[in-house]
Design a protein around this motif. Sequence first.
Motif, PDB file in Angstrom:
ATOM      1  N   GLU A  40      65.848  55.459   1.387  1.00 39.79           N
ATOM      2  CA  GLU A  40      64.695  54.787   1.356  1.00 39.79           C
ATOM      3  C   GLU A  40      63.934  55.130  -0.056  1.00 39.79           C
ATOM      4  N   ASN A  41      63.118  53.958  -0.468  1.00 35.75           N
ATOM      5  CA  ASN A  41      62.148  54.051  -1.457  1.00 35.75           C
ATOM      6  C   ASN A  41      63.087  54.546  -2.828  1.00 35.75           C
ATOM      7  N   THR A  42      64.199  53.984  -3.005  1.00 35.02           N
ATOM      8  CA  THR A  42      65.163  54.068  -4.322  1.00 35.02           C
ATOM      9  C   THR A  42      64.052  53.958  -5.475  1.00 35.02           C
ATOM     10  N   ILE A  43      64.340  54.590  -6.505  1.00 35.53           N
ATOM     11  CA  ILE A  43      63.509  54.992  -7.619  1.00 35.53           C
ATOM     12  C   ILE A  43      63.873  53.647  -8.485  1.00 35.53           C
ATOM     13  N   PRO A  44      62.867  52.620  -9.177  1.00 40.92           N
ATOM     14  CA  PRO A  44      63.042  51.721  -9.962  1.00 40.92           C
ATOM     15  C   PRO A  44      63.707  52.208 -11.268  1.00 40.92           C
ATOM     16  N   GLU A  45      64.673  51.459 -11.672  1.00 39.60           N
ATOM     17  CA  GLU A  45      65.260  51.614 -13.065  1.00 39.60           C
ATOM     18  C   GLU A  45      66.101  52.729 -12.985  1.00 39.60           C
ATOM     19  N   ASN A  46      66.399  53.407 -12.188  1.00 42.61           N
ATOM     20  CA  ASN A  46      67.231  54.676 -11.900  1.00 42.61           C
ATOM     21  C   ASN A  46      68.669  54.230 -12.192  1.00 42.61           C
ATOM     22  N   LEU A  47      69.587  55.120 -13.072  1.00 44.69           N
ATOM     23  CA  LEU A  47      70.769  54.793 -13.140  1.00 44.69           C
ATOM     24  C   LEU A  47      71.647  55.631 -12.099  1.00 44.69           C
ATOM     25  N   GLU A  48      71.078  56.582 -11.432  1.00 41.08           N
ATOM     26  CA  GLU A  48      72.047  57.414 -10.598  1.00 41.08           C
ATOM     27  C   GLU A  48      72.299  56.467  -9.225  1.00 41.08           C
ATOM     28  N   PRO A  49      73.789  56.553  -9.079  1.00 42.92           N
ATOM     29  CA  PRO A  49      74.240  55.491  -7.890  1.00 42.92           C
ATOM     30  C   PRO A  49      73.642  55.789  -6.650  1.00 42.92           C
ATOM     31  N   VAL A  50      73.390  54.953  -5.738  1.00 41.03           N
ATOM     32  CA  VAL A  50      72.925  55.080  -4.324  1.00 41.03           C
ATOM     33  C   VAL A  50      74.049  54.496  -3.682  1.00 41.03           C
ATOM     34  N   VAL A  51      74.937  55.497  -2.715  1.00 40.12           N
ATOM     35  CA  VAL A  51      75.999  55.287  -2.055  1.00 40.12           C
ATOM     36  C   VAL A  51      75.912  55.504  -0.669  1.00 40.12           C
ATOM     37  N   SER A  52      76.842  54.551  -0.190  1.00 34.78           N
ATOM     38  CA  SER A  52      77.043  54.771   1.326  1.00 34.78           C
ATOM     39  C   SER A  52      77.379  56.079   1.890  1.00 34.78           C
ATOM     40  N   GLY A  53      77.349  56.191   3.065  1.00 34.68           N
ATOM     41  CA  GLY A  53      78.123  57.444   3.767  1.00 34.68           C
ATOM     42  C   GLY A  53      79.519  57.222   3.986  1.00 34.68           C
ATOM     43  N   GLY A  54      79.853  55.968   4.063  1.00 35.92           N
ATOM     44  CA  GLY A  54      81.106  55.561   4.585  1.00 35.92           C
ATOM     45  C   GLY A  54      81.434  54.063   4.305  1.00 35.92           C
ATOM     46  N   GLU A  55      82.574  53.493   4.910  1.00 37.47           N
ATOM     47  CA  GLU A  55      82.708  52.349   4.395  1.00 37.47           C
ATOM     48  C   GLU A  55      81.828  51.192   5.184  1.00 37.47           C
ATOM     49  N   VAL A  56      81.364  50.381   4.739  1.00 36.65           N
ATOM     50  CA  VAL A  56      80.624  49.535   5.080  1.00 36.65           C
ATOM     51  C   VAL A  56      80.824  47.928   4.708  1.00 36.65           C
ATOM     52  N   SER A  57      80.421  47.028   5.692  1.00 43.85           N
ATOM     53  CA  SER A  57      80.549  45.635   5.422  1.00 43.85           C
ATOM     54  C   SER A  57      79.466  44.897   4.630  1.00 43.85           C
ATOM     55  N   ALA A  58      78.319  45.505   4.628  1.00 40.72           N
ATOM     56  CA  ALA A  58      77.017  44.773   3.742  1.00 40.72           C
ATOM     57  C   ALA A  58      76.123  45.855   3.549  1.00 40.72           C
ATOM     58  N   VAL A  59      75.194  45.396   2.721  1.00 41.98           N
ATOM     59  CA  VAL A  59      73.950  46.093   2.412  1.00 41.98           C
ATOM     60  C   VAL A  59      72.831  45.428   2.311  1.00 41.98           C
ATOM     61  N   LEU A  60      71.916  45.714   2.707  1.00 40.23           N
ATOM     62  CA  LEU A  60      70.566  44.902   2.978  1.00 40.23           C
ATOM     63  C   LEU A  60      69.684  45.671   2.250  1.00 40.23           C
ATOM     64  N   GLU A  61      69.069  44.870   1.295  1.00 35.67           N
ATOM     65  CA  GLU A  61      67.867  45.595   0.522  1.00 35.67           C
ATOM     66  C   GLU A  61      66.428  45.021   0.939  1.00 35.67           C
ATOM     67  N   LEU A  62      65.464  45.748   1.229  1.00 38.18           N
ATOM     68  CA  LEU A  62      64.174  45.507   1.702  1.00 38.18           C
ATOM     69  C   LEU A  62      63.152  46.153   0.764  1.00 38.18           C
ATOM     70  N   ALA A  63      62.102  45.915   0.919  1.00 38.54           N
ATOM     71  CA  ALA A  63      60.880  46.282  -0.122  1.00 38.54           C
ATOM     72  C   ALA A  63      60.806  47.810   0.303  1.00 38.54           C
ATOM     73  N   GLY A  64      60.654  48.658  -0.735  1.00 42.50           N
ATOM     74  CA  GLY A  64      60.511  50.300  -0.493  1.00 42.50           C
ATOM     75  C   GLY A  64      59.561  50.597   0.376  1.00 42.50           C
ATOM     76  N   GLY A  65      59.953  51.252   1.437  1.00 39.78           N
ATOM     77  CA  GLY A  65      59.064  51.928   2.488  1.00 39.78           C
ATOM     78  C   GLY A  65      58.985  51.044   3.848  1.00 39.78           C
ATOM     79  N   THR A  66      59.725  49.951   3.843  1.00 42.11           N
ATOM     80  CA  THR A  66      59.778  49.148   4.895  1.00 42.11           C
ATOM     81  C   THR A  66      60.428  49.664   6.163  1.00 42.11           C
ATOM     82  N   ALA A  67      61.504  50.491   5.823  1.00 45.11           N
ATOM     83  CA  ALA A  67      62.214  51.186   7.113  1.00 45.11           C
ATOM     84  C   ALA A  67      61.102  52.275   7.796  1.00 45.11           C
ATOM     85  N   ALA A  68      60.531  52.990   6.952  1.00 42.54           N
ATOM     86  CA  ALA A  68      59.536  53.922   7.565  1.00 42.54           C
ATOM     87  C   ALA A  68      58.447  53.370   8.201  1.00 42.54           C
TER      88      ALA A  68
END
Length: 146
Positions: A103-131
Amino acid sequence: MTAVALAMALPVASCGDSDAARPATIPVTIKAPDKTHVFTVEVARTPEEQEKGLMFRTSLPEKGGMLFPFAKPRYASFWMKNTLIPLDMVFIRTDGSIDRIAENTIPENLEPVVSGGEVSAVLELAGGTAAKLGIDENATVTWNDK
């Protein structure tokens, strides 16, 4: 002379991030235990589209986003280089269940954001949408991308 200069400048100003250059959209449904949410998202199918993602965007529609489907399940790693807005990244398993939500990944951050396991897709939504919508790992994600 001013009109000619202005007319010549207009096409250049509009070339940066035109709708024509954006991927086609599809509906994506997130079914939570108590509510269903439908988003209209762009699909990044090609390696070039996936590499660019939502870079340089200054906003996303409230029910918009981008889907990154993979040819086969894998560990996914994303970064926020040149991404100017915070995003919620929903990592989706083959069966549609959610592996993880970053949630709310940091703009322009170079730290990788990784899955916890194998996934078949990633959905990006506006920050804060999930909460805001109460979307968590108990939800399932479906789409029809033919």
